[in-house]
Design a protein around this motif. Structure first.
Motif, PDB file in Angstrom:
ATOM      1  N   ASP A 162       0.841  -1.195   0.000  1.00 26.47           N
ATOM      2  CA  ASP A 162       0.000   0.000   0.000  1.00 26.47           C
ATOM      3  C   ASP A 162       0.880   1.250   0.000  1.00 26.47           C
ATOM      4  O   ASP A 162       2.115   1.165  -0.098  1.00 26.47           O
ATOM      5  CB  ASP A 162      -0.991  -0.020   1.176  1.00 26.47           C
ATOM      6  N   VAL A 205      -0.804  -5.128   1.419  1.00 24.85           N
ATOM      7  CA  VAL A 205      -2.211  -4.743   1.320  1.00 24.85           C
ATOM      8  C   VAL A 205      -3.065  -5.608   2.258  1.00 24.85           C
ATOM      9  O   VAL A 205      -2.908  -6.830   2.304  1.00 24.85           O
ATOM     10  CB  VAL A 205      -2.691  -4.880  -0.143  1.00 24.85           C
ATOM     11  N   ASP A 213      -6.092  -3.751  -6.078  1.00 28.05           N
ATOM     12  CA  ASP A 213      -6.631  -2.387  -6.051  1.00 28.05           C
ATOM     13  C   ASP A 213      -7.908  -2.331  -5.222  1.00 28.05           C
ATOM     14  O   ASP A 213      -8.140  -1.372  -4.478  1.00 28.05           O
ATOM     15  CB  ASP A 213      -6.893  -1.885  -7.469  1.00 28.05           C
ATOM     16  N   ARG A 252      -6.786  -2.529  -1.613  1.00 25.74           N
ATOM     17  CA  ARG A 252      -6.094  -1.289  -1.242  1.00 25.74           C
ATOM     18  C   ARG A 252      -7.099  -0.164  -0.987  1.00 25.74           C
ATOM     19  O   ARG A 252      -6.898   0.676  -0.116  1.00 25.74           O
ATOM     20  CB  ARG A 252      -5.117  -0.893  -2.348  1.00 25.74           C
TER      21      ARG A 252
END
Length: 170
Positions: free
Chosen positions: A99, A105, A144, A147
């Motif tokens: 991250d 993450v 993603d 995150r």
């Protein structure tokens, strides 16, 4: 004036237009042939391009706050960090798993735990799954989604489905 390509011809700058070996210079051939030769020298796009860039073991140890190499190797063995073995046998660590504060993450270890890779190629497939767009996540990548604080349960369901499908295929 002398013949343009004949013996004793002189180019606009006083040079011999036949080149250093006394032969007419290669004009590269037909434009299509020249383009094909030039494109042949361009490497193919790697199917793993979305997975990189990578850290070495020493690099990921530094980024994770100066932890020891042994600590990184322990995390690799426990699968709390994603490590990939190259064809040369070197461990690399995809940067996408970190991250903005250089921490793994949130939820990644739980996702990795869903897979039982048997070979280095299996690990690369897991990495591709994590980094590639997933329709079930609105077209975003797993990492993603995590995150951004997305729903871990949805990711785990997706990972379970993918792991089961891969297990059947092997």
């Amino acid at each position: 004036a002398r013949g343009a390509a004949g013996a004793g011809a002189v180019g606009p700058g006083g040079e011999d237009p036949r080149g250093a070996r006394g032969q007419p210079p290669d004009d590269g051939g037909a434009p299509d042939a020249l383009a094909a030769r030039r494109l042949a020298g361009v490497p193919d796009r790697s199917p793993w391009a979305e997975v990189g860039p990578f850290y070495s073991t020493a690099g990921i140890a530094r980024v994770l706050g100066g932890v020891s190499r042994q600590a990184v190797e322990e995390r690799r063995r426990r699968r709390t960090i994603l490590a990939l073995r190259t064809a040369e046998g070197t461990w690399v660590y995809p940067a996408f798993q970190l991250d903005e504060r250089n921490r793994v993450v949130r939820g990644l270890a739980e996702v990795l735990d869903r897979f039982r890779p048997q070979t280095a190629d299996d690990e690369w497939m897991v990495a591709s799954f994590l980094a590639a767009p997933q329709p079930a996540l609105g077209g975003g990548a797993v990492v993603d989604h995590l995150r951004a604080g997305g729903d871990l349960a949805a990711v785990l369901d997706l990972a379970d489905e993918r792991a089961a499908r891969w297990a059947l295929a092997s």
